[in-house]
Write an enzyme that holds these catalytic residues in place. Structure first.
Site, short mmCIF file in Angstrom:
data_model
loop_
_atom_site.label_atom_id
_atom_site.label_comp_id
_atom_site.label_asym_id
_atom_site.label_seq_id
_atom_site.Cartn_x
_atom_site.Cartn_y
_atom_site.Cartn_z
N CYS A 100 1.84 1.81 15.14
CA CYS A 100 1.32 3.11 15.55
C CYS A 100 2.18 3.70 16.67
CB CYS A 100 -0.13 2.94 16.05
SG CYS A 100 -0.85 4.44 16.74
N HIS A 136 -14.46 4.26 -1.53
CA HIS A 136 -13.54 3.24 -1.01
C HIS A 136 -12.32 3.83 -0.32
CE1 HIS A 136 -15.29 0.31 -4.25
NE2 HIS A 136 -16.10 0.47 -3.21
N ARG A 154 1.79 1.98 -3.48
CA ARG A 154 0.64 2.52 -4.26
C ARG A 154 0.39 3.97 -3.89
NH1 ARG A 154 -4.32 -1.15 -3.44
NH2 ARG A 154 -5.25 0.26 -4.95
N TYR A 213 0.84 -1.21 0.00
CA TYR A 213 0.00 0.00 0.00
C TYR A 213 0.87 1.26 0.00
CZ TYR A 213 -4.62 -2.10 0.42
OH TYR A 213 -5.79 -2.77 0.16
#
Ligand code: BV8
Length: 253
Positions: free
Chosen positions: A150, A122, A73, A70
């Site tokens: 995180c 989305h 992308r 991701y």
């Protein structure tokens, strides 16, 4: 109907429209260099197993590979530029009294082209959020993280997209349905119509008496009907041509 007749009909309906929805999928970004999911040789789902990347359980299991996929992308989405199809959609918005872009895409190219009303069904690749605490950060700040942990709570980080088996953003389908059932024209651009509930949107429009104009190089399997106009071709070619015929301007700039 010849393609010239179809183009003329689409342009005429658009010119007379008071309210237009532009519903888009990955195909509208293909000419910007963003891979589609299912169509061309470079489609994303041919490169990875969607179950291990775009479903929550698979994403959690498949770290850090899914995070990096991701992140790549998101970086690609920041590097590419809107194409003539995105700019033609902005031209449509400028000529139609009321319009909304409803996109399945997460690349933000509509907003970067200048579209002002964009409903992202989305999610997006602009932000990262934590599975556990929900904390958000802009993606570029975290792209180099080797592990998606995180900083606030130690939970697993994820893209701010809607994965399969996740609900769409609250109210998104209600707003899309309200627009689709009250528009004069819905342009469906660059989508294979394979993903639910987004795939319902052109049907809402067609059942409510709107003209549905489908723009796609591959029209196989696309909805058909008396009020549905098929335009075979790339969105970067077809959309500027519709704008030229409707308003005499070069929409692809
Ligand atoms: C939900 C974000 C409730 C992440 C995406 C069985 C049957 C039916 C439905 C289901 C089922 N089982 C489960 C479901 C529901 C499921 C679904 O639809 N599954 C599919 C696979 C059958 N939907 C969901 O899970 C949704 N949530 O329903 O919640 C729920 C709760 C629990 C359990 C079940 C349900 C969530 C859906 C959102 C998923 N997230 N992406 C990421 O991007 O990584 S979906 C993904 O597909 C993208 O968002 C993409 O936008 C979307 C649709 O694809 P397209 O945009 O159409 O792209 P595609 O490559 O397919 O097609 C491109 C087209 O462009 C082609 O037609 C090509 O010809 C054309 N083209 C190419 N070049 C050009 C062009 N056109 C114009 N110009 C060009 N130059």
């Amino acid at each position: 109907m010849s393609s010239d007749d179809a183009l003329a009909r689409a342009a005429s309906k658009l010119r007379d429209a008071g309210r237009v929805v532009v519903f888009t999928g990955a195909g509208v970004s293909a000419e910007s260099g963003v891979p589609t999911f299912r169509s061309a040789a470079n489609s994303l789902w041919r490169q990875v197993d969607v179950a291990n990347f775009a479903y929550p359980a698979g994403y959690r299991r498949n770290q850090p590979a899914a995070w990096r996929w991701y992140a790549e992308r998101a970086a690609k989405a920041r590097e590419v530029a809107p194409n003539a199809g995105h700019h033609a959609i902005v031209a449509i918005e400028e000529h139609v009294p009321a319009s909304l872009v409803v996109t399945q895409n997460i690349d933000s190219l509509h907003q970067r082209a200048g579209s002002r009303r964009v409903l992202e069904l989305h999610g997006n690749l602009r932000e990262v959020r934590c599975f556990e605490c929900g904390g958000r950060s802009p993606w570029p700040d975290l792209a180099s993280l080797p592990e998606p942990v995180c900083r606030e709570c130690g939970g697993l980080l994820r893209p701010d997209v809607v994965m399969f088996e996740e609900e769409l953003p609250a109210g998104a389908m209600d707003e899309a349905r309200e627009w689709a059932t009250s528009c004069d024209v819905l342009l469906s651009v660059g989508t294979s119509n394979e993903v639910w509930p987004a795939t319902e949107i052109p049907r809402y429009a067609s059942r409510s008496g709107a003209t549905v104009v489908i723009v796609n190089p591959d029209l196989e399997g696309q909805p058909i009907g008396r009020s549905i106009v098929h335009l075979a071709g790339k969105s970067g070619d077809v959309l500027p041509e519709i704008v030229r015929r409707a308003w005499g301007v070069d929409g692809g700039l």
